[in-house]
Design an enzyme around this catalytic site. Structure first.
Site, PDB file in Angstrom:
ATOM      1  N   HIS A  69       1.068  -0.780  -0.221  1.00 32.25           N
ATOM      2  CA  HIS A  69      -0.256  -0.167   0.051  1.00 32.25           C
ATOM      3  C   HIS A  69       0.972   1.220   0.160  1.00 32.25           C
ATOM      4  CE1 HIS A  69      -3.710  -2.357   1.479  1.00 32.25           C
ATOM      5  NE2 HIS A  69      -3.456  -2.125   0.641  1.00 32.25           N
ATOM      6  N   GLU A  72       1.476   3.644   2.469  1.00 36.92           N
ATOM      7  CA  GLU A  72       2.168   3.418   3.918  1.00 36.92           C
ATOM      8  C   GLU A  72       3.931   3.506   4.199  1.00 36.92           C
ATOM      9  OE1 GLU A  72       0.799  -0.741   4.306  1.00 36.92           O
ATOM     10  OE2 GLU A  72      -1.634   0.232   4.077  1.00 36.92           O
ATOM     11  N   ARG A 127      -3.241   4.912  -1.775  1.00 37.94           N
ATOM     12  CA  ARG A 127      -2.992   3.753  -1.359  1.00 37.94           C
ATOM     13  C   ARG A 127      -2.734   2.236  -2.199  1.00 37.94           C
ATOM     14  NH1 ARG A 127      -5.898   0.412   2.611  1.00 37.94           N
ATOM     15  NH2 ARG A 127      -6.818  -1.455   1.942  1.00 37.94           N
ATOM     16  N   HIS A 196       2.163  -4.119   6.558  1.00 37.00           N
ATOM     17  CA  HIS A 196       1.768  -3.554   6.370  1.00 37.00           C
ATOM     18  C   HIS A 196       1.681  -2.024   7.768  1.00 37.00           C
ATOM     19  CE1 HIS A 196      -1.474  -4.611   2.718  1.00 37.00           C
ATOM     20  NE2 HIS A 196      -0.267  -5.445   3.130  1.00 37.00           N
ATOM     21  N   GLU A 270       0.719  -5.013  10.491  1.00 32.77           N
ATOM     22  CA  GLU A 270       0.241  -3.533  11.288  1.00 32.77           C
ATOM     23  C   GLU A 270       0.929  -3.132  11.928  1.00 32.77           C
ATOM     24  OE1 GLU A 270      -2.154  -1.966   8.792  1.00 32.77           O
ATOM     25  OE2 GLU A 270      -2.957  -3.770   8.533  1.00 32.77           O
TER      26      GLU A 270
END
Lengths: 309, 89
Positions: A69, A72, A127, A196, A270
């Site tokens: 993405h 990020e 994104r 991510h 994440e």
């Protein structure tokens, strides 16, 4: 010309700077690092993968990717730090040394180069990739909804204007298809870790179904150990569990596909925001974020190494 | 280059699934041009300046707790750019 010792790890970098870093690392460590181009992005940029290998042929391998993405940014930046850590810890850290003496590590720092470049030049909040969608003025496919694992199910969208647009069919996007081809042709990848940001979680399959993964107990145990190691550095608190029970249902995700391909140790991180910055994590948090994540990565890599299957 | 002047990021804390569903309704109102950063609770959402009042009123009318996580997104982006330029080779 710089080198990877003087490289600024404490700032965000453009795509060309990241590609230069990769070339420097290869040039400085020709016996350990090589660069493979596994394909081209929609806009024709190279999809570079660094291979860390001490020899052998088609050794069991660990895959790590960052930057699927575009916005990020801490993930691409962390990928740079991981690459440097692998070369500095080989020969000095016993776990990394043992792993690399028997296994290879593949690292794709920028899975979505078109999107990443776009965040630097046009829209910091972008994104998806930059695919022109036929019949729509909206651009881009969410590369983490494009995998052939529950493709088209809940937690993805068929609307090209959505941030979670899945694309026209599974593996339609070259950025995804290139990894799929690579994983299939390699055939000996034992761990697949996709990174991510943000929300501080360590997740494992599944995202598209409530059916527990058959290795759920082991994946859970390893995740707990990994986040404990991560927290040991700065106390950063992570949640862990399957994607669907920990965040939400999401279909067509990368690690669901890799798990269904038989890659048991399939995880997705994440990364931070410990404060309240979201995707605009200040650059002074890059190195701390990468350092703590590296500890968790090592737990997963070490477990993979010690538990062959 | 994208201009995010006046954009704010709200952190919304729905107390239950009913409130969460009410938040998700906002996602379908395309005119608001909301950008959900986090769908999981708490929900973070970037709100363009032209939608700020509508979103605030909606949340308050439904007694949904929220606070402003980022008051001026462009200021953070400007700082990010300034820092990158100061180190760029």
């Amino acid at each position: 010309a710089g080198n990877t010792d003087t490289f600024h790890y404490t700032t965000y970098h453009t795509l060309s700077e990241i590609y230069s870093f990769q070339d420097m690392l290869v040039a400085e460590n020709p016996k350990l690092v090589s660069k493979t181009v596994i394909g081209q992005s929609y806009e024709g940029r190279p999809l570079n993968v660094l291979k860390f290998s001490t020899g052998g042929s088609n050794r069991p391998a660990i895959w790590i990717d960052t930057g699927i993405h575009a916005r990020e940014w801490v993930t691409q930046a962390s990928g740079i730090v991981f690459a440097k850590k692998i070369v500095t810890e080989y020969g000095t850290d016993s776990a990394v040394t043992e792993i690399l003496n028997r296994m290879d590590v593949f690292l794709e720092m920028v899975v979505n180069p078109d999107g990443y470049h776009f965040t630097h030049t046009n829209n910091r909040m972008w994104r998806k990739n930059r695919k022109q969608n036929r019949g729509s003025t909206c651009v881009g496919v969410d590369l983490n909804r494009n995998w052939n694992a529950g493709f088209g199910g809940h937690g993805s969208s068929n609307n090209p204007c959505s941030e979670i647009y899945r694309g026209t069919r599974a593996h339609s996007e070259p950025e995804v298809k290139s990894i799929v081809n690579f994983v299939r042709s390699h055939g000996n990848i034992k761990a697949f870790i996709s990174i991510h940001s943000y929300s501080q979680m360590l997740l494992f399959p599944y995202g598209y179904t409530r059916k527990p993964a058959k290795d759920q107990a082991e994946l859970d145990q390893v995740a707990q150990k990994a986040i404990t190691a991560l927290a040991s550095l700065y106390g950063t608190s992570y949640r862990y569990g399957s994607i669907i029970t920990t965040i939400y249902q999401s279909s067509g995700g990368s690690i669901d596909w890799t798990y269904n391909q038989g890659i048991k140790y399939s995880y997705t991180f994440e990364l931070r925001d410990t404060g309240h910055f979201g995707f605009i994590l200040p650059a002074n948090q890059i190195v701390p974020t990468a350092n703590e994540t590296w500890l968790a990565l090592k737990v997963i890599m070490d477990h993979t190494f010690k538990n062959p299957y | 280059k994208g201009d995010f002047h006046g954009h704010q990021v709200f952190r919304i804390v729905p107390k239950d699934d009913v409130q969460l569903a009410l938040v998700r309704v906002l996602e379908d109102i395309l005119d608001l041009e909301l950008d959900f950063w986090r769908w999981v609770t708490p929900v973070d959402v970037r709100v363009p300046s032209h939608s700020l009042q509508v979103v605030k009123t909606y949340l308050e009318n439904h007694c949904i707790k929220y606070f402003t996580m980022i008051k001026d997104l462009q200021a953070l982006l400007d700082e990010e750019q300034r820092q990158m330029k100061s180190i760029a080779p």
